[in-house]
Write an enzyme that holds these catalytic residues in place. Structure first.
Site, PDB file in Angstrom:
ATOM      1  N   PHE A  20     -34.355 103.766  87.243  1.00  0.00           N
ATOM      2  CA  PHE A  20     -33.596 104.984  87.490  1.00  0.00           C
ATOM      3  C   PHE A  20     -32.154 104.619  87.847  1.00  0.00           C
ATOM      4  O   PHE A  20     -31.926 103.658  88.593  1.00  0.00           O
ATOM      5  CB  PHE A  20     -34.216 105.777  88.645  1.00  0.00           C
ATOM      6  CG  PHE A  20     -35.209 106.814  88.201  1.00  0.00           C
ATOM      7  CD1 PHE A  20     -34.818 108.131  87.996  1.00  0.00           C
ATOM      8  CD2 PHE A  20     -36.534 106.475  87.992  1.00  0.00           C
ATOM      9  CE1 PHE A  20     -35.731 109.089  87.592  1.00  0.00           C
ATOM     10  CE2 PHE A  20     -37.464 107.426  87.591  1.00  0.00           C
ATOM     11  CZ  PHE A  20     -37.055 108.742  87.389  1.00  0.00           C
ATOM     12  N   HIS A  50     -39.916 100.166  92.822  1.00  0.00           N
ATOM     13  CA  HIS A  50     -40.276 101.075  91.735  1.00  0.00           C
ATOM     14  C   HIS A  50     -39.980 100.473  90.358  1.00  0.00           C
ATOM     15  O   HIS A  50     -40.037 101.170  89.351  1.00  0.00           O
ATOM     16  CB  HIS A  50     -39.523 102.402  91.878  1.00  0.00           C
ATOM     17  CG  HIS A  50     -39.862 103.134  93.135  1.00  0.00           C
ATOM     18  ND1 HIS A  50     -40.880 104.054  93.222  1.00  0.00           N
ATOM     19  CD2 HIS A  50     -39.320 103.067  94.374  1.00  0.00           C
ATOM     20  CE1 HIS A  50     -40.953 104.526  94.449  1.00  0.00           C
ATOM     21  NE2 HIS A  50     -40.018 103.943  95.168  1.00  0.00           N
ATOM     22  N   HIS A  54     -45.798 100.193  88.883  1.00  0.00           N
ATOM     23  CA  HIS A  54     -45.743 100.277  90.340  1.00  0.00           C
ATOM     24  C   HIS A  54     -46.594 101.434  90.853  1.00  0.00           C
ATOM     25  O   HIS A  54     -46.911 102.372  90.128  1.00  0.00           O
ATOM     26  CB  HIS A  54     -44.303 100.421  90.831  1.00  0.00           C
ATOM     27  CG  HIS A  54     -43.643 101.700  90.398  1.00  0.00           C
ATOM     28  ND1 HIS A  54     -42.987 101.819  89.198  1.00  0.00           N
ATOM     29  CD2 HIS A  54     -43.554 102.917  91.001  1.00  0.00           C
ATOM     30  CE1 HIS A  54     -42.512 103.048  89.082  1.00  0.00           C
ATOM     31  NE2 HIS A  54     -42.851 103.738  90.165  1.00  0.00           N
ATOM     32  N   ASP A  56     -46.561 104.319  93.736  1.00  0.00           N
ATOM     33  CA  ASP A  56     -45.813 105.053  94.763  1.00  0.00           C
ATOM     34  C   ASP A  56     -46.693 105.239  95.997  1.00  0.00           C
ATOM     35  O   ASP A  56     -47.881 105.547  95.881  1.00  0.00           O
ATOM     36  CB  ASP A  56     -45.432 106.453  94.258  1.00  0.00           C
ATOM     37  CG  ASP A  56     -44.271 106.448  93.302  1.00  0.00           C
ATOM     38  OD1 ASP A  56     -43.660 105.387  93.094  1.00  0.00           O
ATOM     39  OD2 ASP A  56     -43.981 107.522  92.740  1.00  0.00           O
ATOM     40  N   HIS A  60     -42.924 107.923  99.687  1.00  0.00           N
ATOM     41  CA  HIS A  60     -41.859 108.092  98.698  1.00  0.00           C
ATOM     42  C   HIS A  60     -41.446 109.550  98.551  1.00  0.00           C
ATOM     43  O   HIS A  60     -40.289 109.851  98.262  1.00  0.00           O
ATOM     44  CB  HIS A  60     -42.341 107.535  97.355  1.00  0.00           C
ATOM     45  CG  HIS A  60     -41.358 107.649  96.235  1.00  0.00           C
ATOM     46  ND1 HIS A  60     -40.049 107.268  96.350  1.00  0.00           N
ATOM     47  CD2 HIS A  60     -41.518 108.095  94.951  1.00  0.00           C
ATOM     48  CE1 HIS A  60     -39.428 107.477  95.195  1.00  0.00           C
ATOM     49  NE2 HIS A  60     -40.296 107.989  94.340  1.00  0.00           N
ATOM     50  N   HIS A 161     -45.009 115.286  92.103  1.00  0.00           N
ATOM     51  CA  HIS A 161     -45.268 114.428  93.263  1.00  0.00           C
ATOM     52  C   HIS A 161     -45.834 115.233  94.438  1.00  0.00           C
ATOM     53  O   HIS A 161     -46.681 114.732  95.182  1.00  0.00           O
ATOM     54  CB  HIS A 161     -43.987 113.710  93.697  1.00  0.00           C
ATOM     55  CG  HIS A 161     -43.638 112.514  92.871  1.00  0.00           C
ATOM     56  ND1 HIS A 161     -42.875 112.593  91.741  1.00  0.00           N
ATOM     57  CD2 HIS A 161     -43.957 111.203  93.016  1.00  0.00           C
ATOM     58  CE1 HIS A 161     -42.717 111.382  91.224  1.00  0.00           C
ATOM     59  NE2 HIS A 161     -43.375 110.510  91.979  1.00  0.00           N
TER      60      HIS A 161
END
Length: 209
Positions: A20, A50, A54, A56, A60, A161
Site C-alpha cells: 500500500f 502487511h 500476511h 491481520d 489492525h 474488516h
C-alpha cells in the site's frame, strides 16, 4: 505412499514487493559478514507486517483489540476450501460463493485473479461485506484472498474488516493462488508471535488432502 502435493501460496518478499502507498517496504542490511574475524553472516530487516502473505490482527482495525501475538493459532491450521471467483469485478459477492457452499470447512480462500499482481494495482478485487457475513453464518472462521486487502484500496470505513471484527473472523491477505485448483486442502499459515503488532507475515502453504 505418495506424498500429498504442497502448494506454496506465499509471494516473494523483496524490495520490489507491492505494498500500500506509504507502507514500509522490505529492506535487508548486513550487520556482520563471514570473514577472518567473523564466523557467520547476520542480516537485519525492516518491513511492514502487511507485506507479502500476511495475517491481520484485530488490532489492525479496532483500537484495544488483540495484537497478533495474542491471537489463537487454531484458525490458521486445518481443513480449507479454495473457491475461484476469477473475473468477479471489484467485489466478491455471495453469488460467487454459492456453488461451493455444501460442506464448507472452517477456512475459505478466494481466488479472484487469473494471476496475482506483482506490482501495486489499486483496482484489486475485495470482499462485499455481506459475503463475509454469509461465510461467518456458515461456520467459517478464517477467510483469505489473493489481493492486498478484503476491502477496496480507497475504502475509508473498512466495512469488510469490521465484519471480520464483529464475527471474530481471522484473515489472510496477499496470497498467491494462481496454481491452486478449486477444492479442499489443509491450510498451514501460522503468524509470528510479534509483540504488540497489528499483523504478521506468514509462510502460507496448502497441502492436498
Amino acid at each position: 505412499m505418495n506424498t500429498p502435493a504442497l502448494f506454496d501460496i506465499s509471494p516473494l518478499v523483496s524490495a520490489e514487493a507491492p505494498i500500500f502507498p506509504g507502507d514500509e517496504p522490505y529492506a535487508l542490511r548486513w550487520t556482520a559478514r563471514l570473514g577472518p574475524d567473523c564466523p557467520v553472516n547476520l542480516s537485519a530487516l525492516t518491513l511492514s507486517p502487511h507485506i507479502g502473505a500476511h495475517a491481520d490482527a484485530p488490532l489492525h482495525y479496532a483500537d484495544g483489540a488483540a495484537s497478533i501475538d495474542a491471537v489463537e493459532l487454531d484458525a490458521y491450521l486445518g481443513p480449507c476450501r479454495v473457491i475461484h471467483a476469477i473475473g468477479c469485478g471489484p467485489l466478491i459477492g455471495i453469488e460467487q460463493l454459492r456453488h461451493a457452499e455444501s460442506g464448507l470447512p472452517p477456512r475459505v480462500l478466494l481466488r479472484s485473479c487469473a494471476r496475482a499482481d506483482t506490482v501495486w494495482n489499486p483496482a484489486f478485487s475485495a470482499f462485499a461485506p455481506e459475503a463475509l457475513t454469509w461465510l461467518a453464518e456458515r461456520g467459517v472462521r478464517l477467510v483469505g484472498i489473493d489481493t492486498p486487502s478484503v476491502d477496496p484500496a480507497d475504502s475509508k470505513t473498512l466495512e469488510a474488516h469490521q465484519v471480520l471484527r464483529r464475527h471474530d473472523l481471522r484473515v489472510l491477505e496477499n496470497l498467491v493462488l494462481d496454481a491452486v485448483p478449486e477444492g479442499d486442502y489443509e491450510l498451514i499459515a501460522l503468524p509470528l508471535k510479534l509483540a504488540g503488532a497489528c499483523a504478521s507475515p506468514v509462510r502460507a502453504v496448502l497441502r492436498a488432502l
